[in-house]
Scaffold this motif. Sequence first.
Motif, PDB file in Angstrom:
ATOM      1  N   LEU A 113      14.548  -9.846  -1.172  1.00  0.00           N
ATOM      2  CA  LEU A 113      13.111  -9.882  -1.416  1.00  0.00           C
ATOM      3  C   LEU A 113      12.281 -10.605  -0.145  1.00  0.00           C
TER       4      LEU A 113
ATOM      5  N   ALA B 257      12.420  -7.882   2.368  1.00  0.00           N
ATOM      6  CA  ALA B 257      11.283  -6.959   1.968  1.00  0.00           C
ATOM      7  C   ALA B 257       9.907  -7.414   2.519  1.00  0.00           C
TER       8      ALA B 257
ATOM      9  N   LEU C 213       7.448  -5.726   5.071  1.00  0.00           N
ATOM     10  CA  LEU C 213       5.860  -5.319   4.552  1.00  0.00           C
ATOM     11  C   LEU C 213       5.059  -5.802   5.519  1.00  0.00           C
TER      12      LEU C 213
ATOM     13  N   LEU D 246       5.200  -3.729   8.810  1.00  0.00           N
ATOM     14  CA  LEU D 246       4.818  -2.278   8.212  1.00  0.00           C
ATOM     15  C   LEU D 246       3.375  -2.571   8.628  1.00  0.00           C
ATOM     16  N   VAL D 247       2.596  -3.318   7.933  1.00  0.00           N
ATOM     17  CA  VAL D 247       1.276  -3.341   7.744  1.00  0.00           C
ATOM     18  C   VAL D 247       0.544  -3.502   9.279  1.00  0.00           C
TER      19      VAL D 247
ATOM     20  N   LEU E 174       2.535  11.375   0.074  1.00  0.00           N
ATOM     21  CA  LEU E 174       2.879  10.288   0.688  1.00  0.00           C
ATOM     22  C   LEU E 174       3.703  10.048   1.861  1.00  0.00           C
TER      23      LEU E 174
ATOM     24  N   ILE F  50       3.992 -15.779  -6.057  1.00  0.00           N
ATOM     25  CA  ILE F  50       5.434 -15.083  -5.703  1.00  0.00           C
ATOM     26  C   ILE F  50       6.232 -15.764  -4.763  1.00  0.00           C
TER      27      ILE F  50
ATOM     28  N   MET G 259      -6.220   7.871   5.796  1.00  0.00           N
ATOM     29  CA  MET G 259      -6.235   6.302   5.732  1.00  0.00           C
ATOM     30  C   MET G 259      -6.013   6.051   4.373  1.00  0.00           C
TER      31      MET G 259
ATOM     32  N   ARG H  74      -4.497   7.671   2.232  1.00  0.00           N
ATOM     33  CA  ARG H  74      -2.913   7.834   1.715  1.00  0.00           C
ATOM     34  C   ARG H  74      -2.317   6.653   2.169  1.00  0.00           C
ATOM     35  N   LEU H  75      -2.449   6.276   3.451  1.00  0.00           N
ATOM     36  CA  LEU H  75      -1.692   5.168   4.052  1.00  0.00           C
ATOM     37  C   LEU H  75      -2.159   3.958   3.007  1.00  0.00           C
TER      38      LEU H  75
ATOM     39  N   SER I 223      -2.699   3.903  -0.137  1.00  0.00           N
ATOM     40  CA  SER I 223      -2.069   3.939  -1.143  1.00  0.00           C
ATOM     41  C   SER I 223      -0.559   3.699  -1.120  1.00  0.00           C
ATOM     42  N   LEU I 224       0.008   4.008   0.143  1.00  0.00           N
ATOM     43  CA  LEU I 224       1.448   3.842   0.161  1.00  0.00           C
ATOM     44  C   LEU I 224       1.634   2.198   0.420  1.00  0.00           C
ATOM     45  N   ILE I 225       0.721   1.727   1.164  1.00  0.00           N
ATOM     46  CA  ILE I 225       0.975   0.328   1.263  1.00  0.00           C
ATOM     47  C   ILE I 225       0.870  -0.500   0.018  1.00  0.00           C
TER      48      ILE I 225
ATOM     49  N   CYS J 200       4.071  -0.046  -1.894  1.00  0.00           N
ATOM     50  CA  CYS J 200       5.114  -0.848  -1.451  1.00  0.00           C
ATOM     51  C   CYS J 200       4.886  -2.255  -2.032  1.00  0.00           C
ATOM     52  N   ILE J 201       3.636  -2.960  -2.130  1.00  0.00           N
ATOM     53  CA  ILE J 201       3.431  -3.878  -2.479  1.00  0.00           C
ATOM     54  C   ILE J 201       3.787  -4.169  -4.029  1.00  0.00           C
TER      55      ILE J 201
ATOM     56  N   ILE K   8       7.305  -4.425  -4.236  1.00  0.00           N
ATOM     57  CA  ILE K   8       7.928  -5.535  -4.244  1.00  0.00           C
ATOM     58  C   ILE K   8       7.920  -6.578  -5.154  1.00  0.00           C
ATOM     59  N   LEU K   9       6.247  -6.596  -5.452  1.00  0.00           N
ATOM     60  CA  LEU K   9       6.079  -7.700  -6.750  1.00  0.00           C
ATOM     61  C   LEU K   9       6.678  -7.322  -7.847  1.00  0.00           C
TER      62      LEU K   9
ATOM     63  N   SER L 167      10.036  -8.545  -7.599  1.00  0.00           N
ATOM     64  CA  SER L 167      10.248  -9.925  -7.334  1.00  0.00           C
ATOM     65  C   SER L 167      10.391 -10.733  -8.429  1.00  0.00           C
TER      66      SER L 167
END
Lengths: 365, 601, 434
Positions: free
Chosen positions: A121, A124, A128, A131-132, B10, B519, C1, C3-4, C6-8, C11-12, C15-16, C19
């Motif tokens: 976690l 990751a 993240l 990445l951003v 994607l 979180i 943009m 698409r990007l 939505s990818l991010i 990911c979020i 992860i969430l 987690s």
Amino acid sequence: MIREGKFGVQEAMWLTTITISSKVFYTSPGLVVSIVGNTGWYMTLISMATAILGFTFIYLLLKRFPDKDIIAIFNDTMGGIMGFIFSGILGLYLLFVATSTISEFNEVVKVYVFPLTPSVLIIALFALGVLVLCLLGLESLARFAKLSVYAMLFGFILILLLGIHNYDINRLFPILGYGFDKILVSGVVRSSSYGEVIILAVFATSLQGVHHIKKAGYTSLIISGLSISVSLLAFNLSFPYYIGQEIVAPMYQMASLIDYGRFIQRVEPVFLFIWFLSSFIAVTGVFYCFVSIYCKMFRIQDIRPIVIGSVIILFAGAMIQSNIGVTASLNIQNIRQYGWIPPFILPLISLVIGTLRKRGVKSCG
Amino acid sequence: MTFFELIKNLITYQKPTKGDRFELLEDYTERADLVDLNISNMNSSKSGQDTFSDTFSFKTPKDKKHPLDVDKWNEERRQKANIQGESTSLHKDHISKELYQNQQRIKQKFSIPKNKDIIIRDLKIGGKTEAFIVYVDGMADRKTINDYILGPLMAEGPLRTEPCFKESEDHFFIDYILKNVLSVNNIIKATTYDEVILQVLNGLTALFVDDSDVCIIIESQGYEKRTVDQPITETVISGPHEAFTESLRTNLTLVRRIIRNQNLLTEILPIGKTDNSKCGIMYIDGVVNNKVVDEVKRRIESIDIDFIMGSGMLNQLIEDHPFAIFPQILTTERPDRTASFLMEGKVIIICDGTPYASVVPVTFFHMFHSSEDSFMRWQFGTFIRFIRLMAFGLALFLPAFYIALTLYHPEAVPTELLLAIERSRENVPFPVIVEILLMEISFELIREAGVRVPDVIGQTLGIIGALILGQSAVAANLVSPILVIIVSITGLGNFAMPSYYMGVAIRILKFLFIFLAAIAGFYGLSLGIFIVGGFACSMKSFGIPYFAPIAPKTKINPDVIVRQPLWRQTMRPDFTNTLNKRRAGKIARGWPYKNKGGKKK
Amino acid sequence: MGRLRSLIMLCIMLILIFSGCYDIREIDDVAHVLAIGVDRGVSDKWRLTLQFASLNENSGNGQQEGDGSSGGGAASESGGGQDGYTYVTVDAPSFFTGIDMLNSSVPRRLVFTHASLIVLSEELSKDDIVGDYIAPIIRFREVRRTAHMVVTKGSALDYIRANQPFIGTTLAKALQTAATESTNTGYFLHTTLSDFYNQLKSTCGQPVVTMAAVNEFRHFKEKGSKWGNEFNTGGQYLAGQLPRQGQNKIEYWGTALFDQGKMVDELNGQETRTLAIIRGEFERGFFTLQDPKEPKFVIPLDVRPAGRPKVKISFNGDTPTIDLTIHLKGDILAVQSRLHYEQDPLLSLLENTFKKNIKSEVDQLINRCKNLNLDVFKFGDVAARKFWTIDEWEKYNWNKHFKDTKVNTQVEFVIRSTGTQMKSSPIPGTEEED
């Protein structure tokens, strides 16, 4: 051409400075103490001087080839294949630095702040962020570095000043630590701590002109040298050498020792922000340069799709490390031991070859 | 597209499409096109048909579904535009010489028997020449029409007595009327119906004269408008107390009254396609960077939408990053502030219909400035700005900070306070995160309700609501008292933002940070700062980086956060690349220096 | 943009979703330990006593409980405390097992991040195993190194049982202020876990720890023959022996001297003051001085340091010579004899007497420590300056050589002010009797 954006000396300087000096928050100071005792604060100045010398070669190289970045220069001076290999080594070095930094970060964070959170976690979330910001580009990163540096410097100085009641000047003695020969040798070898200055050469084209690189490079080396030196000094003043080498994250421990009774104490959280933010910036900067080198090596025009894949590599690489012992002793030691070769020696070789083959612009012109 | 394809898209690489900016306004634009077509078609079709019912009849089920592929859609749109261009050029018909025909066309265009707003009044100029005037009831000023248009035209005088013009030379007749008869300040000659209609809709009066293919359009605007009032959202203690109104004309005048300079240019651009709304662009020639003006004009001209209500809508259409959360255009309702922005080399966009001026380009730091700052002595101004910056920090981070501290880093809380929190939470059944969300959401509710409720009880609701709600929530063991403090300070911090839109952005981001803090504590919070900060740093407002004087660093006029004394602010902001960089002499006040200042030796 | 983005977002979201908020600890799911007591156990190696807030606002039911040691094995027992503070104790094989064992009876998770007092029993300290007991505590991330550390007479359990807020209701505040009270008296030193640990591992010095005790008020004699004219400094008591009475049973008093991990001696209050003066940690204290002219009277002085003590070390071969100069200043608080001590020559007489007193106390203390071979004065830190490298320094081994040192002491003392009075005129009636 890859859109890396344009930014000024200040942004480049602070980006490099943060990238270099963020390692002071990890296990490095402890390791330094175990090698040279209580003399790290001036040992690092020797390292800085060595790194400045090394950067001079980088600068001379860039000056011979204005408007080119280091990858193009490698190609130019040594031909396609050797240049490719050199760039590859540099790229792998940067990737290795990035992964090791993340895994070290992960270990230290787990020890002090989040003992139960799984590494996956922490890494990751880190990936993240990387990445951003990589997708947003170097320009944004540099600007963010510049913007956040005010707060970070303020907090950093605050912590150092608040720690004053723990300082004991006698802890700096014996003044030569474990011996001057050791200090000198590790001082030179640990110029690798300043190796990240090579990222200036990687995004050389983003800066307007070589003289900007010169300015950014030298100032960032000096500022980071001073800040590392000051924090090592504070650390040596706060902990005797036999305790200092035991501690995992000395700066954090130092911050936690700040205690003015009921007036102010328990200020580590201030420190946590500095620590986290500088780690984010440092890793993203180094990692972006890796991706950039990769794209330039294979002449890929758009950096974005590569970023996503590379972040997965970064993530996996950071997950490999099994425990903090391995991370601290093996990786970091190796980076510090041999890490000065890729950033300083490769450009030197390139410079020598370039001079011999009479490539590029005459430096005196 | 199936889910699988979505995932595939994607991951796989596609060349970035240099997208049409109006891609996302697909529906609007299509309808705008249709309406345009429809209106122009109306010319040939039968009169008396309701325009809008016709428009909406286009919405057959077939059209509703199947959003087109972008390329295809663009192609279609281009074709449509071509057709439209042709059709408009076809229908751009000139006024005929036949008065009767003119009247019929006007009636047809305005759907006269149905449309009761349009008045057509027949008259005989000088008792001889047939003519009629057209105006919109309520938009045009009756007094002007009666006294200065109808009066002179129909009065006894040279028109009636002296046949001093030949009937064939109609132009001469028109000119004669213009020069000698109509005692109105502004008169235009129009030759096409479209022009006439547009002007009539704006409240002007059109005069058609028999046997003439020129129409006289007479200034007679006289619709109801609000008088200049006190600013509502940007009240200051020191400084002028007047605000913009809904009328574009008035607003432009208010600004021009402050900057009395011939280089202050005003350009009027049409924006809405159906409501024929306009906006004014103001800038100071010689100070502003022309590239910015061109960019503003380019963006506004490219807008293809049927209806723009005011600056709020326009701003959404021309801003750089529609997906970013921070506002990139500053709106102000104060003419003095607008003027000071003009002097900095900014471009001002004022829309008809809303009492706000939009300022571009702006930076993050402009959102913390208030017009009051420059009226106050620099120490006060600086102090207040620091308070605002602190307010920004509190409004954005305080709840998240509290969450992170209590959930992840209790070691950082003083022990007594920690025990106090612990004790106060003893009977609260919810986790802290629920508690804080509960409180934050109720606070947002109070804010929103406070805007809606009538003014008389609004004030009471705001204060009492917050107090009582907080009090009883604590009493009912729903939340702990310390949380009420946290939430109220957050709210106060938010209200201290001079920019309302910035305030809203903070309100939204606050929840993001609460979430991240829940979180991963400070780690999540730092990550949030990193990512949001990164996004903010990548933003540009009309070509200018959002954090401009700080990151990237440019030469600064010392008026970013710390406001140095006024006489030290000698330069215009560097990042706007103004043509004229100096705003004051090298020595802005000469009197302290012996030789340089005073004229007398 | 898009698409990007939505990818991010993807990911979020991932992860969430994955987690679990692992380290989350609701503030009311934990019990914050305020004090840690360590004894040698009976049923196992450790006897761990933890004190924390019970958060009962309507408390004060000082319920009596049996001795914790009587329980067998992992018997843990919670005693009711006053003002919402309670404690639990357990015999356990290790510190961490002890925590877990206690957690089975304490309904909330025990968290140590706010522990501000660590109590070791004297018995344990004298057994040369303090290092073993301290090691897990210092390594534990939750325990802050700034925690105050004390050695208590008797058992740590008794101490913690008696450790209740005396003024006010907050124990945390009480612990905090009591510990920093040392700056006002000098009768005990403020020693933190960090200090102790640094000195424990030190190559050039020995640890000292605050002595504490539960005073059962046995030394307070309500009746008896009244005191005569003999003189006492007031600091001659050992911890727990102060003749006092009142609500608060616990007291910090004196210093425990350690030889590495073993407590070897105990200093009384006055000696602790002297130690503080030598170490440069003395900030202020009221000293009582016997009147040099009229021995039956005393002159109280308010003494403060006038600069840090100067330590100069020179080596004669392997034997170090230490020149110690102590700078003090003070105010006269009272002159019982009403002699004119406010001006010379009596003023310098007073100063010299005080200097002599301090010097003899300092010499006594240094000699005592030299005999024990304990450098508790931080002389070693200064001595390190004379060495170039750590290797030389460690080879020399200061701790071995301390007993051979020659210490020359010099005390500087000036009286700065005479309090609120310039002079004291005689009281007519009493003066005639003399």
